[in-house]
Design a protein around this motif. Structure first.
Motif, PDB file in Angstrom:
ATOM      1  N   ASN A 169       4.491   6.858  -1.733  1.00 31.06           N
ATOM      2  CA  ASN A 169       3.523   6.893  -0.623  1.00 31.06           C
ATOM      3  C   ASN A 169       2.267   7.725  -0.885  1.00 31.06           C
ATOM      4  O   ASN A 169       1.541   8.047   0.044  1.00 31.06           O
ATOM      5  N   THR A 170       2.002   8.054  -2.154  1.00 31.03           N
ATOM      6  CA  THR A 170       0.755   8.766  -2.454  1.00 31.03           C
ATOM      7  C   THR A 170      -0.389   7.774  -2.646  1.00 31.03           C
ATOM      8  O   THR A 170      -1.538   8.160  -2.714  1.00 31.03           O
ATOM      9  N   GLN A 171      -0.059   6.486  -2.776  1.00 27.99           N
ATOM     10  CA  GLN A 171      -1.104   5.473  -2.886  1.00 27.99           C
ATOM     11  C   GLN A 171      -1.076   4.549  -1.670  1.00 27.99           C
ATOM     12  O   GLN A 171      -1.329   3.360  -1.770  1.00 27.99           O
ATOM     13  N   SER A 217      -2.733   0.542   3.958  1.00 28.78           N
ATOM     14  CA  SER A 217      -1.406   0.276   3.392  1.00 28.78           C
ATOM     15  C   SER A 217      -0.312   0.622   4.403  1.00 28.78           C
ATOM     16  O   SER A 217       0.742  -0.004   4.420  1.00 28.78           O
ATOM     17  N   ASP A 227       8.777   3.173   0.310  1.00 26.27           N
ATOM     18  CA  ASP A 227       7.640   3.561  -0.534  1.00 26.27           C
ATOM     19  C   ASP A 227       6.593   2.452  -0.420  1.00 26.27           C
ATOM     20  O   ASP A 227       6.839   1.313  -0.819  1.00 26.27           O
ATOM     21  N   ASN A 236       3.573   2.449  -1.827  1.00 27.82           N
ATOM     22  CA  ASN A 236       2.566   2.420  -2.906  1.00 27.82           C
ATOM     23  C   ASN A 236       2.237   0.992  -3.323  1.00 27.82           C
ATOM     24  O   ASN A 236       1.100   0.664  -3.613  1.00 27.82           O
TER      25      ASN A 236
END
Lengths: 479, 484
Positions: free
Chosen positions: A34-36, A41, A146, A148
């Motif tokens: 989840n950093t991207q 998103s 997640d 990302n």
């Protein structure tokens, strides 16, 4: 009665863009969960999609590569279903009007005598966004999400049911896999999920026109598994029918551990996706100018390059085919020739020693310890008669192991070919004097004996004598 | 002070007769006094508003100002604002704090306006009375037992009760114009695509449009100058050159052709409302306008078309409220499906659920062609009606709503009668045209609105048409009793 298997593929190709298809978030693989995932998103309230032009250019590239119709107007649609890794509750895809229409891909199946070519028809290719990932057991008793990957651009490529064996399906998948990398729209990394295949399999009696009921094997991410899965599925369907059973349309998963396919859900449980045009996105308009702009940056396609290799370098069909089987190999070969090597020799070396070494060490050609210029230097030493073919193999080994450049290795190993006819004559005389029996054999008409004598001379020269000269001098002396 | 126009307030701020902090505090005090009963605001955050006011005062001190610098504006709670609770009047988002600024919010912030708070509305903008709000009904300042209209009912009540200088609204089928009509305000829904939808929580994406709600057309023109503009984050935003919406104000109306659609003056229209609208048209005649009879033959189809298309889009737009990433999640649940079902059953109100069900139904396999596709076809016919009409006239006029404000609870259990509130406004959204409501008089002490519909991008002219009327009438300056 014989059975026939009918196979069609749907392939999800992850497009190599910097950012996601409808937002500016990065698409790089392997970041912390989840950093991207930007607000788009995450499907935060109020956010809107904006189409990534790079993704559209990738789709156009693919359309051009398979000689397809590229729609001047295509429409993004919402595919509605609930799943935790689908943040909006719908996936933005294309339904009725895809960006790429009918096209085709030529495949080569099998090798040697049994090899044949086949044309596989492409039904369509459309742009869509990927979902995120559910991570089970990330915390005790809970599943994590997640996002990302959510919003990563995909091109889904759909074939007609044109394949008739696992081998054909795998040949198509491999060819497609190579093509999308060749035109630079996908990194081809199957472990990371950049190239995933869904395979539709049905069987029917040979000669039957009507298609059997199909089952779809989902998410195959290796060619080996694809082969195994199709073979198992085909056997299972034939056995089921022969036992008087019926095939239910279903989605199945392949288990690599057991080598079996198992139904995930039947059609009765299938979703009604309630597709409708996404009101947040305008229809995608592609002009002739847009297509021309992409054309200008298109690399030469494998088929065209193959023909060029045949006409420009007078290479045999086989060589041209092999050299254009991958962009990296073709680039390597072209670089070797550009550095001054003879084309046929270059072809032999690239397909022969280089390929064998790479295979053995499971390396890609990009990771070859011998670069194209170095290989060209080696080939030039064969061309100018400095070393023999055999000596060249030793030099190649040494270069591969990082022992230095061509000339210094030749020097160090004393592999320089003897082209001094006086010196060769002396060796020939020595060999003839010691091998009377062979001379008699040769004179009685056994050609083999001549080769044996050449071998003796080469051996006596420690491989350094110029073989052409040895041949010539021997023939003269024996006549 | 509370009856000053935006222009007057701007001048007072620039000449430092009053500071933004003082002005903001004045409104905050009024909100503290009147809002507990009126319920026009869902969220007020004096610290945030006063901090912004301080910044505005600093801007004024340096002389770097816009027409709205320092002016307190109420924001409909449909706009996501960073750090502000943003609920869309739903239990689903009861505790949701905005993680970013909607483009409209950003534009007001950049102009130096003060965000005075988030106004009440129908849940997810679905309703015409503000009664579907999870945060309770809103009183109409003209009669506290009546509804303010909806869905921008909180903004309408706030402007009418002078709880803010002006407010934003959004309009999907009449949600700016109908409450403006019922509360005696001016409200404008711009051409679809003029104001960015980024950060405006979606109800029906192809219809939603943000616009100003204020006391006069002049005030709205100043708001429009800030709110409107191309936004690359909204793919449906129109790349239309920036305009000054005040530029036409004051131009004479000689020769203006006003079209009166016969369908807007037929069955279902309250007699008093009809009389008042006719009187307003007479006023325009006096101002030099020419009246033309026109027809919009597909008007009667606009409600059924709207109630297929808007719920279809809404059913999909609201799928993201699933309890997974943010917002309400049921406390007790079994498996995943149970979590979804309980979360959405608890988080959404009855009207929202009704529309999700309708929308899901009309998009389902086997019904899609008969409902969704058919509705899209009729939508084009409705747009064509207007295209033909604008060959004969410059603007179209008629009533905004079929009646004045109704009693709280009167229509709450009768969705069809509620849906008919938007009979004259919905077609404008379906066609993507700009539509406006201006106060035109009173029936039994309740305001009546005159609707003015313009051609695409004709907002500047429409604002002048409204402004000219407001120069010769004072309906827009009347003030409800009991709010002083």
């Amino acid at each position: 009665m014989e059975w026939e298997v009918v196979i069609g593929l749907e392939t999800h190709v992850q497009l190599q863009t910097q950012s996601k298809i409808f937002s500016g978030a990065s698409t790089a693989f392997g970041a912390e969960p989840n950093t991207q995932a930007c607000v788009v998103s995450l499907a935060m309230p109020g956010v809107l999609p904006v189409l990534n032009k790079q993704a559209v250019q990738c789709a156009i590239r693919f359309g051009l590569a398979i000689d397809a119709e590229i729609a001047n107007r295509s429409v993004f649609a919402r595919k509605n279903y609930f799943y935790p890794d689908l943040p909006k509750g719908y996936q933005i895809s294309q339904y009725e009007l895809p960006v790429v229409g009918k096209g085709h891909i030529n495949i080569q199946v099998g090798s040697g005598e049994q090899a044949y070519e086949k044309n596989i028809r492409i039904t369509r290719a459309h742009l869509e966004e990927d979902a995120g990932k559910s991570v089970h057991g990330a915390q005790q008793g809970m599943s994590g999400i997640d996002l990302n990957r959510a919003g990563t651009p995909l091109l889904e490529i759909v074939t007609e049911p044109d394949m008739r064996s696992a081998a054909e399906a795998v040949a198509y998948a491999k060819k497609l896999h190579e093509l999308v990398q060749w035109i630079g729209i996908c990194d081809g990394n199957m472990q990371e999920g950049s190239f995933r295949c869904d395979v539709n399999v049905s069987v029917r009696r040979k000669g039957e026109e009507k298609l059997g009921t199909r089952r779809e094997i989902k998410n195959l991410n290796s060619f080996k598994f694809m082969q195994q899965a199709i073979e198992y599925e085909t056997r299972w369907q034939i056995e089921t029918l022969e036992d008087g059973g019926k095939i239910q349309q279903a989605t199945v998963l392949f288990n690599p551990d057991t080598g079996e396919t198992r139904a995930m859900r039947s059609k009765e449980e299938a979703n009604d996706y309630r597709y409708f045009p996404d009101p947040d996105l305008l229809p995608l308009a592609i002009s002739a100018d847009d297509i021309d702009a992409v054309k200008q940056h298109m690399p030469e396609l494998p088929e065209a390059m193959k023909q060029r290799f045949q006409s420009q370098y007078a290479l045999p069909d086989y060589d041209a085919n092999m050299l254009t089987s991958s962009r990296a190999v073709a680039d390597y070969f072209v670089a070797v020739v550009a550095a001054g090597a003879d084309a046929k020799l270059a072809s032999n070396w690239v397909m022969g020693n280089v390929a064998a070494k790479l295979n053995l060490e499971e390396k890609s050609i990009a990771a070859s310890p011998i670069n194209p210029t170095q290989l060209a230097e080696l080939i030039k030493r064969i061309q100018d008669g400095t070393i023999s073919n055999n000596a060249a193999k030793q030099v190649f080994e040494a270069m591969w192991n990082g022992e230095g450049e061509v000339d210094s290795i030749i020097e160090a190993k004393g592999l320089k070919q003897v082209s001094d006819s006086g010196a060769i004559e002396a060796i020939v005389d020595e060999v003839l004097a010691a091998n009377d029996a062979m001379i008699q054999e040769y004179k009685s008409g056994k050609d083999k004996a001549f080769n044996a004598l050449v071998g003796q001379v080469m051996k006596a020269s420690k491989g350094k004598a110029n073989p052409a000269q040895v041949n010539e001098i021997l023939k003269k002396k024996l006549s | 002070m509370i009856n000053k126009s935006l222009k007057q307030l701007g001048e007072m701020l620039q000449t430092k007769q009053i500071s933004s902090v003082e002005l903001t505090q004045t409104y905050l005090d009024r909100i503290a006094q009147l809002n507990p009963e009126m319920n026009a605001f869902i969220t007020v955050d004096p610290d945030k508003s006063l901090a912004q006011a301080k910044q505005a005062d600093a801007m004024i001190a340096t002389g770097k100002t816009t027409a709205l610098t320092g002016i307190p504006i109420a924001q409909k709670d449909i706009f996501v604002a960073q750090g502000w609770r943003t609920t869309c009047a739903s239990k689903m988002l009861e505790n949701f704090i905005g993680p970013y600024d909607a483009t409209v919010i950003q534009q007001f912030n950049q102009a130096g306006a003060v965000n005075l708070g988030k106004t009440n509305m129908d849940e997810f903008a679905m309703g015409s009375s503000n009664e579907t709000s999870y945060f309770g009904k809103v009183q109409n300042p003209w009669d506290r037992s009546r509804v303010p209209g909806g869905s921008s009912g909180g903004s309408a009540a706030a402007v009418a009760a002078r709880l803010c200088a002006a407010a934003t609204g959004t309009d999907t089928g009449g949600s700016i114009r109908q409450p403006a009509s019922l509360c005696g305000l001016s409200g404008l829904k711009p051409t679809y695509g003029l104001a960015s939808r980024y950060g405006m929580i979606a109800f029906a994406s192809s219809l939603d449009q943000a616009g100003p709600m204020a006391r006069s057309c002049e005030d709205m023109a100043l708001m429009m100058n800030v709110m409107v503009g191309y936004d690359e984050r909204d793919s449906t935003s129109l790349n239309h050159p920036k305009e000054d919406y005040t530029r036409e104000l004051g131009k004479p109306l000689n020769g203006l052709k006003i079209g009166l659609p016969k369908e807007y003056f037929s069955e279902g229209l309250d007699n008093n409302v009809a009389t008042i609208v006719q009187a307003a048209i007479d006023e325009y005649r006096k101002l030099g306008a020419e009246i033309v009879d026109i027809s919009l033959p597909n008007t009667r189809l606009s409600i059924p078309v709207y109630y297929v298309l808007a719920p279809a889009e809404a059913s999909s737009n609201l799928s993201r409220y699933d309890g997974v990433r943010y917002g309400h999640r049921a406390k007790q649940y079994g498996d995943l499906m149970d979590m979804y079902c309980k979360t959405r059953a608890e988080g959404f109100g009855a009207e929202v659920k009704r529309r999700i069900l309708i929308g899901t139904y009309v998009l389902s396999a086997g019904y899609y062609d008969a409902y969704y596709l058919q509705a899209q076809k009729i939508r084009r016919l409705i747009a064509q009606d207007f295209e033909n009409a604008f060959k004969q006239c410059d603007v179209i006029m008629g009533p905004t709503a079929p009646s004045t404000a109704f009693k709280i609870g009167e229509k709450a259990d009768d969705p069809i009668s509620m849906y008919l509130q938007d009979i004259y406004t919905i077609a404008v959204n379906l066609a993507g045209l700009p539509g406006m409501s201006v106060p035109a008089g009173f029936s039994n002490n309740l305001p009546v609105g005159l609707q003015i519909i313009g051609n695409y991008f004709d907002e500047a002219r429409m604002l002048n048409v409204g402004h000219a009327y407001q120069q010769v009438t004072d309906w827009h300056n009347r003030m409800p009793e009991g709010i002083a």
